[in-house]
Design a protein around this motif. Structure first.
Motif, PDB file in Angstrom:
ATOM      1  N   THR A  68       0.825  -1.210   0.000  1.00  0.00           N
ATOM      2  CA  THR A  68       0.000   0.000   0.000  1.00  0.00           C
ATOM      3  C   THR A  68       0.857   1.258   0.000  1.00  0.00           C
ATOM      4  N   GLN A 152      -0.958   4.363   5.717  1.00  0.00           N
ATOM      5  CA  GLN A 152      -2.047   5.318   5.603  1.00  0.00           C
ATOM      6  C   GLN A 152      -1.557   6.755   5.792  1.00  0.00           C
ATOM      7  N   ASN A 156      -1.700   6.083   1.480  1.00  0.00           N
ATOM      8  CA  ASN A 156      -3.074   6.118   0.996  1.00  0.00           C
ATOM      9  C   ASN A 156      -3.867   7.329   1.483  1.00  0.00           C
ATOM     10  N   ALA A 157      -3.929   7.530   2.804  1.00  0.00           N
ATOM     11  CA  ALA A 157      -4.720   8.649   3.335  1.00  0.00           C
ATOM     12  C   ALA A 157      -4.155   9.991   2.878  1.00  0.00           C
ATOM     13  N   ALA A 244      -6.392   8.255   8.192  1.00  0.00           N
ATOM     14  CA  ALA A 244      -5.415   7.199   8.457  1.00  0.00           C
ATOM     15  C   ALA A 244      -5.839   6.333   9.635  1.00  0.00           C
ATOM     16  N   ASN A 247      -8.800   4.119   8.765  1.00  0.00           N
ATOM     17  CA  ASN A 247      -8.460   2.948   7.962  1.00  0.00           C
ATOM     18  C   ASN A 247      -7.620   1.938   8.726  1.00  0.00           C
TER      19      ASN A 247
END
Length: 295
Positions: A68, A152, A156-157, A244, A247
């Motif tokens: 990720t 995250q 991703n975040a 974050a 998730n």
């Protein structure tokens, strides 16, 4: 003559934001569609990528750097740096990234994480009379569990908050000139796009049609919540922290209450009480009616 327009109860100041063209905004979204499809439907399904690229890095870093984080590093380099900064001429603050706002965001994120730990431990103790470490820490390993949160916060975040909130939402707000109806249209439209661009990921996870539709609806609502956290606090990094932790709550104790659910509840509370606890009623963002694209 320029006329300044403000939106009540919104704290993001867009008055000095650079504006990109519709063409570049569409190109950014198109590239992200391609990247999302490639990562979810090709890379993550490839045994070669899993064993040759991802696993060695994962093992070498003790689980802190996983797939990720790696794929979102590519997203950041290609979309944020390549298209928006180098091609579009945007600055870090045009992406909602301001160093001065990091300390407050870190404090809010740490407080949010600590609160869900306390609530989770309290619920566990009330129901069972004891508090035990979440077994994931021993089964997956400390590095791997922390890696979920790292992926995250720095992957991703972070990428999604910049792209879908600070760029897509704010660029639409600028183009619609900050009128109240325009803000609502920008909010709904940008988060609908945020939801739909998760389709490749849900297909990768094997969601049937009914579950896919429910998931996209939930993603839309979560996008609205993150956008409201951002625009209510005026701090994109607070939204990154909330996203974050939502998730990857990384619960310390085994508890029957979901860390994700607790994060959502606390995020809603944050949106409601922020003007009171921050001492500001937030008269809203300001910008000129005249907007000119930079690319």
């Amino acid at each position: 003559m320029n006329r300044n327009v403000r939106i009540p109860h919104v704290a993001v100041d867009l008055s000095d934001r650079r504006v990109i063209s519709w063409r570049l905004l569409a190109a950014v979204l198109a590239v992200e569609v391609v990247l999302s499809a490639a990562f979810n439907l090709v890379v993550f399904r490839s045994e070669w990528f899993l064993e040759t690229v991802f696993r060695p890095v994962f093992v070498a870093t003790g689980g802190l750097v996983g797939p990720t984080l790696l794929v979102n590093a590519v997203n950041v380099l290609l979309v944020l740096v390549g298209l928006l900064i180098l091609v579009g001429g945007l600055r870090l603050r045009d992406l909602g990234l301001e160093r001065s706002k990091l300390p407050l965001a870190a404090a809010v994120t740490a407080g949010l994480w600590a609160t869900i730990q306390v609530v989770g431990a309290t619920v566990a103790y009330v129901q069972t009379g004891s508090v035990a470490l979440d077994p994931l820490w021993s089964t997956a390993g400390v590095g791997a569990v922390l890696g979920l949160l790292v992926a995250q916060l720095f992957g991703n975040a972070l990428f999604e908050e910049v792209l879908y909130r600070a760029v897509l939402l704010d660029q639409l707000v600028l183009k619609l000139r900050h009128r109240r109806r325009g803000f609502l249209l920008a909010l709904v439209g940008s988060q609908a796009v945020f939801s739909l661009l998760h389709v490749p990921n849900r297909l990768y996870q094997g969601f049937p049609l009914d579950a896919l539709l429910v998931s996209l609806g939930m993603l839309f609502l979560m996008g609205l919540l993150f956008a409201l956290v951002y625009h209510r606090t005026g701090n994109l990094l607070v939204a990154v922290g909330v996203h974050a932790v939502g998730n990857a709550p990384t619960m310390l104790v085994e508890t029957p209450v979901s860390g994700n659910f607790l994060t959502v509840v606390l995020a809603v509370v944050l949106v409601v009480v922020w003007p009171v606890v921050s001492g500001s009623r937030g008269s809203g963002p300001q910008s000129s009616d005249e907007v000119r694209p930079t690319a």
